[in-house]
Design an enzyme around this catalytic site. Structure first.
Site, PDB file in Angstrom:
ATOM      1  N   ARG A 160      -1.400   9.591  41.527  1.00  0.00           N
ATOM      2  CA  ARG A 160      -2.124   8.315  41.389  1.00  0.00           C
ATOM      3  C   ARG A 160      -3.423   8.327  42.197  1.00  0.00           C
ATOM      4  O   ARG A 160      -3.829   7.311  42.762  1.00  0.00           O
ATOM      5  CB  ARG A 160      -1.263   7.115  41.801  1.00  0.00           C
ATOM      6  N   SER A 234       3.034  -1.233  38.176  1.00  0.00           N
ATOM      7  CA  SER A 234       3.600  -0.933  39.501  1.00  0.00           C
ATOM      8  C   SER A 234       2.615  -1.377  40.574  1.00  0.00           C
ATOM      9  O   SER A 234       1.471  -0.924  40.587  1.00  0.00           O
ATOM     10  CB  SER A 234       3.838   0.564  39.660  1.00  0.00           C
ATOM     11  N   GLU A 330      -0.752   0.368  44.963  1.00  0.00           N
ATOM     12  CA  GLU A 330      -1.415   1.176  43.928  1.00  0.00           C
ATOM     13  C   GLU A 330      -2.535   0.363  43.272  1.00  0.00           C
ATOM     14  O   GLU A 330      -3.581   0.889  42.897  1.00  0.00           O
ATOM     15  CB  GLU A 330      -0.381   1.588  42.869  1.00  0.00           C
TER      16      GLU A 330
HETATM   17  P1  FAD Z   1      -9.210  -1.398  35.353  1.00  0.00           P
HETATM   18  O1  FAD Z   1      -8.097  -2.186  35.927  1.00  0.00           O
HETATM   19  O2  FAD Z   1     -10.256  -2.113  34.595  1.00  0.00           O
HETATM   20  O3  FAD Z   1      -9.889  -0.562  36.539  1.00  0.00           O
HETATM   21  C1  FAD Z   1      -9.087   0.167  37.437  1.00  0.00           C
HETATM   22  C2  FAD Z   1     -10.001   0.864  38.475  1.00  0.00           C
HETATM   23  O4  FAD Z   1     -10.829   1.816  37.829  1.00  0.00           O
HETATM   24  C3  FAD Z   1     -10.965  -0.108  39.166  1.00  0.00           C
HETATM   25  O5  FAD Z   1     -11.170   0.392  40.475  1.00  0.00           O
HETATM   26  C4  FAD Z   1     -12.237   0.022  38.352  1.00  0.00           C
HETATM   27  O6  FAD Z   1     -13.395  -0.317  39.105  1.00  0.00           O
HETATM   28  C5  FAD Z   1     -12.223   1.499  37.990  1.00  0.00           C
HETATM   29  N1  FAD Z   1     -12.838   1.787  36.688  1.00  0.00           N
HETATM   30  C6  FAD Z   1     -12.453   1.327  35.477  1.00  0.00           C
HETATM   31  N2  FAD Z   1     -13.206   1.880  34.511  1.00  0.00           N
HETATM   32  C7  FAD Z   1     -14.102   2.684  35.137  1.00  0.00           C
HETATM   33  C8  FAD Z   1     -15.154   3.528  34.679  1.00  0.00           C
HETATM   34  N3  FAD Z   1     -15.447   3.674  33.382  1.00  0.00           N
HETATM   35  N4  FAD Z   1     -15.873   4.215  35.604  1.00  0.00           N
HETATM   36  C9  FAD Z   1     -15.594   4.094  36.928  1.00  0.00           C
HETATM   37  N5  FAD Z   1     -14.619   3.312  37.418  1.00  0.00           N
HETATM   38  C10 FAD Z   1     -13.875   2.635  36.528  1.00  0.00           C
HETATM   39  N6  FAD Z   1      -0.624   3.165  35.344  1.00  0.00           N
HETATM   40  C11 FAD Z   1      -0.103   4.410  35.327  1.00  0.00           C
HETATM   41  O7  FAD Z   1      -0.679   5.335  35.923  1.00  0.00           O
HETATM   42  N7  FAD Z   1       1.045   4.665  34.661  1.00  0.00           N
HETATM   43  C12 FAD Z   1       1.729   3.730  33.983  1.00  0.00           C
HETATM   44  O8  FAD Z   1       2.751   4.024  33.386  1.00  0.00           O
HETATM   45  C13 FAD Z   1       1.219   2.394  34.004  1.00  0.00           C
HETATM   46  N8  FAD Z   1       1.893   1.399  33.386  1.00  0.00           N
HETATM   47  C14 FAD Z   1       1.411   0.123  33.445  1.00  0.00           C
HETATM   48  C15 FAD Z   1       2.136  -0.885  32.808  1.00  0.00           C
HETATM   49  C16 FAD Z   1       1.683  -2.199  32.848  1.00  0.00           C
HETATM   50  C17 FAD Z   1       2.485  -3.290  32.162  1.00  0.00           C
HETATM   51  C18 FAD Z   1       0.460  -2.499  33.498  1.00  0.00           C
HETATM   52  C19 FAD Z   1      -0.079  -3.905  33.499  1.00  0.00           C
HETATM   53  C20 FAD Z   1      -0.265  -1.492  34.135  1.00  0.00           C
HETATM   54  C21 FAD Z   1       0.207  -0.170  34.116  1.00  0.00           C
HETATM   55  N9  FAD Z   1      -0.479   0.884  34.748  1.00  0.00           N
HETATM   56  C22 FAD Z   1       0.014   2.158  34.705  1.00  0.00           C
HETATM   57  C23 FAD Z   1      -1.720   0.609  35.489  1.00  0.00           C
HETATM   58  C24 FAD Z   1      -2.997   0.602  34.598  1.00  0.00           C
HETATM   59  O9  FAD Z   1      -2.701   0.211  33.279  1.00  0.00           O
HETATM   60  C25 FAD Z   1      -3.674   1.979  34.556  1.00  0.00           C
HETATM   61  O10 FAD Z   1      -4.019   2.387  35.853  1.00  0.00           O
HETATM   62  C26 FAD Z   1      -4.920   1.983  33.661  1.00  0.00           C
HETATM   63  O11 FAD Z   1      -5.461   3.267  33.583  1.00  0.00           O
HETATM   64  C27 FAD Z   1      -5.993   1.022  34.136  1.00  0.00           C
HETATM   65  O12 FAD Z   1      -6.973   0.943  33.119  1.00  0.00           O
HETATM   66  P2  FAD Z   1      -7.970  -0.268  33.035  1.00  0.00           P
HETATM   67  O13 FAD Z   1      -8.988   0.057  32.009  1.00  0.00           O
HETATM   68  O14 FAD Z   1      -7.251  -1.536  32.862  1.00  0.00           O
HETATM   69  O15 FAD Z   1      -8.630  -0.195  34.494  1.00  0.00           O
HETATM   70  P1  NAP Z   2      12.240   4.792  36.632  1.00  0.00           P
HETATM   71  O1  NAP Z   2      12.533   5.585  35.401  1.00  0.00           O
HETATM   72  O2  NAP Z   2      13.078   3.600  36.964  1.00  0.00           O
HETATM   73  O3  NAP Z   2      12.260   5.788  37.881  1.00  0.00           O
HETATM   74  C1  NAP Z   2      11.967   5.306  39.185  1.00  0.00           C
HETATM   75  C2  NAP Z   2      11.014   6.276  39.865  1.00  0.00           C
HETATM   76  O4  NAP Z   2      11.656   7.515  40.042  1.00  0.00           O
HETATM   77  C3  NAP Z   2       9.799   6.498  39.039  1.00  0.00           C
HETATM   78  O5  NAP Z   2       8.765   5.784  39.606  1.00  0.00           O
HETATM   79  C4  NAP Z   2       9.597   8.003  39.001  1.00  0.00           C
HETATM   80  O6  NAP Z   2       8.442   8.444  39.681  1.00  0.00           O
HETATM   81  C5  NAP Z   2      10.806   8.570  39.688  1.00  0.00           C
HETATM   82  N1  NAP Z   2      11.487   9.475  38.714  1.00  0.00           N
HETATM   83  C6  NAP Z   2      12.447   9.145  37.825  1.00  0.00           C
HETATM   84  N2  NAP Z   2      12.843  10.237  37.155  1.00  0.00           N
HETATM   85  C7  NAP Z   2      12.117  11.265  37.615  1.00  0.00           C
HETATM   86  C8  NAP Z   2      12.069  12.650  37.323  1.00  0.00           C
HETATM   87  N3  NAP Z   2      12.862  13.198  36.409  1.00  0.00           N
HETATM   88  N4  NAP Z   2      11.190  13.418  38.000  1.00  0.00           N
HETATM   89  C9  NAP Z   2      10.385  12.880  38.921  1.00  0.00           C
HETATM   90  N5  NAP Z   2      10.367  11.576  39.240  1.00  0.00           N
HETATM   91  C10 NAP Z   2      11.232  10.775  38.612  1.00  0.00           C
HETATM   92  O7  NAP Z   2      10.702   4.358  36.619  1.00  0.00           O
HETATM   93  P2  NAP Z   2       9.986   3.154  35.901  1.00  0.00           P
HETATM   94  O8  NAP Z   2       9.471   2.250  36.927  1.00  0.00           O
HETATM   95  O9  NAP Z   2      10.809   2.611  34.773  1.00  0.00           O
HETATM   96  O10 NAP Z   2       8.729   3.870  35.269  1.00  0.00           O
HETATM   97  C11 NAP Z   2       8.878   4.890  34.299  1.00  0.00           C
HETATM   98  C12 NAP Z   2       7.630   5.745  34.290  1.00  0.00           C
HETATM   99  O11 NAP Z   2       6.497   4.959  33.932  1.00  0.00           O
HETATM  100  C13 NAP Z   2       7.314   6.352  35.656  1.00  0.00           C
HETATM  101  O12 NAP Z   2       6.775   7.633  35.473  1.00  0.00           O
HETATM  102  C14 NAP Z   2       6.301   5.416  36.233  1.00  0.00           C
HETATM  103  O13 NAP Z   2       5.376   6.056  37.110  1.00  0.00           O
HETATM  104  C15 NAP Z   2       5.558   4.933  34.979  1.00  0.00           C
HETATM  105  N6  NAP Z   2       5.069   3.555  35.174  1.00  0.00           N
HETATM  106  C16 NAP Z   2       3.978   3.389  35.950  1.00  0.00           C
HETATM  107  C17 NAP Z   2       3.458   2.121  36.142  1.00  0.00           C
HETATM  108  C18 NAP Z   2       2.213   1.935  36.950  1.00  0.00           C
HETATM  109  O14 NAP Z   2       1.656   0.850  36.931  1.00  0.00           O
HETATM  110  N7  NAP Z   2       1.759   2.933  37.645  1.00  0.00           N
HETATM  111  C19 NAP Z   2       4.066   1.012  35.560  1.00  0.00           C
HETATM  112  C20 NAP Z   2       5.204   1.227  34.803  1.00  0.00           C
HETATM  113  C21 NAP Z   2       5.706   2.510  34.592  1.00  0.00           C
HETATM  114  P3  NAP Z   2       6.981   8.574  38.973  1.00  0.00           P
HETATM  115  O15 NAP Z   2       6.432   7.190  39.021  1.00  0.00           O
HETATM  116  O16 NAP Z   2       6.289   9.495  39.880  1.00  0.00           O
HETATM  117  O17 NAP Z   2       7.158   9.103  37.584  1.00  0.00           O
END
Ligand code: FAD
Ligand code: NAP
Length: 334
Positions: A160, A234, A330
């Protein structure tokens, strides 16, 4: 350029805040004309606003990246390089790739937001991160207006994390991102719950379309839809801690989940720690901790960014007290 604009439509937490200035740019040329303002005014670039929490009105310019266009750059027998404008919707890009049979992005289905933000925190889910398929990105340097190409080795991708969140924070605007996708994909179902969902769907030889569908089903079953319930996914990162910290937690919680993270460290599940600390499903006025996923903080409607932030602080302090682990946010806080 508009003034005193409500940001509610431009972020997913559903919080009523305003930006003093707001604009959108649809091309590199439009971005270049904005640069003098960006050099003299506090600014923020956004895509879908799905990784942001505003704790107050933004006293500056919010510039929304709307650069579109998806192009095939090159192909070999095995792979294709696809370049996408930063303003393209992430999930629509994934869906198009899956439909064309291009493998690599399917585990990242249904992540909200735009393509331009995907390298910012090296988005990841279900065992895949964009660094695994990343080819390059083009970004405009705000100070000079020059377009610079960054390859994976220039981006310092981590869990991340990327160089754009650290060393180069606020210095570049990402305009295009290119991905190297497979024409003969092998699926990645290493993440246990995907296998279970494929089993439930009676899929025994999964294609990338099956994996995408499994991920969509899992996400819909446990994550709140931001159009229904404000959230930014998250709220905290999963902490990576020395093995000794895990051993200590194990003395009280034998079944604490953990994943090897290299060099004597392990990744803990932040959601598990928060749940064990008793926060899952707890509501405090208009904000709370989601009932199905303790890692997600939600705004039930009418909540403020300060209330969400204070809730996150309470969680950090309690988890620190109970487990000796410091959670890191995050979501980007403004
Ligand atoms: P924004 O929120 O608009 O911006 C995020 C950051 O990036 C800010 O700092 C912004 O200034 C910067 N930024 C945006 N665009 C640019 C650009 N073109 N150039 C420079 N800087 C920029 N994230 C995960 O990693 N994994 C997931 O599984 C995941 N699941 C999610 C599920 C839900 C329901 C929600 C609400 C969020 C989730 N996220 C997840 C977080 C988020 O969706 C991601 O990080 C996504 O990439 C953000 O995109 P955005 O366009 O909305 O960014
Ligand atoms: P989950 O399946 O309930 O698992 C909980 C955590 O354990 C996860 O965050 C994941 O880490 C870790 N994990 C589970 N299985 C794993 C494996 N086989 N190897 C390594 N790490 C493992 O998680 P969840 O919250 O439902 O999310 C599912 C996936 O979607 C995850 O990868 C999570 O990162 C992603 N997600 C991200 C966001 C966001 O906003 N960043 C939001 C929703 C979902 P990792 O997170 O490192 O994978």
């Amino acid at each position: 350029m508009q003034t005193d604009v409500s940001l509610k439509p431009y972020h997913t937490f559903g919080i009523e805040v305003e930006a003093r200035l707001f604009t959108e740019f649809h091309s590199l040329e439009e971005l270049q004309t904005l640069l003098p303002t960006l050099r003299t005014t506090p600014f923020l670039v956004c895509g879908g606003g799905s990784n942001m929490l505003f704790t107050r009105n933004f006293d500056g310019l919010l510039a929304r990246n709307c650069i579109l266009g998806i192009h095939e750059i090159s192909r070999t027998e095995k792979e294709v390089i696809l370049e996408s404008g930063a303003g393209e919707n992430w999930h629509q890009l994934v869906e198009s790739c899956v439909a064309m049979g291009y493998g690599g992005l399917e585990n990242l289905s249904l992540i909200p937001g735009c393509v331009g933000a995907s390298p910012m925190q090296n988005i990841g889910a279900y065992g895949v991160e964009i660094k695994d398929v990343f080819e390059y990105l083009d970004a405009v340097e705000i100070a000079t207006g020059e377009i610079k190409r960054f390859y994976a080795e220039d981006c310092a991708f981590g869990y991340r994390e990327s160089i754009f969140k650290s060393e180069l924070k606020n210095q570049y605007i990402i305009c295009k991102v290119a991905f190297r996708l497979s024409l003969y994909p092998t699926v990645n179902t290493s993440y246990g719950i995907i296998e279970a969902e494929l089993e439930r769907l009676s899929v025994h030889v999964p294609t990338i379309k099956d994996v995408s569908q499994a991920v969509i089903n899992i996400r819909k079953s446990k994550l709140p839809d931001p159009s229904q319930l404000g959230n930014a996914g998250s709220f905290f990162k999963n902490p990576v801690v020395p093995e000794a910290v895990l051993d200590k937690i194990r003395t009280s919680y034998e079944k604490v989940p953990s994943y090897p993270a290299g060099e004597g460290t392990v990744k803990l599940a932040a959601g598990w720690l928060i749940e064990q600390a008793g926060w899952k499903g707890k509501r405090f006025g208009a904000v709370g901790v989601h009932e199905l996923q303790a890692l997600v903080l939600v705004n039930y409607g009418g909540g403020t960014g300060k209330e969400v932030y204070d809730l996150s602080q309470g969680i950090i302090e309690d988890v620190q007290h109970k487990f000796g682990v410091t959670l890191e946010r995050e979501v980007n806080i403004y």
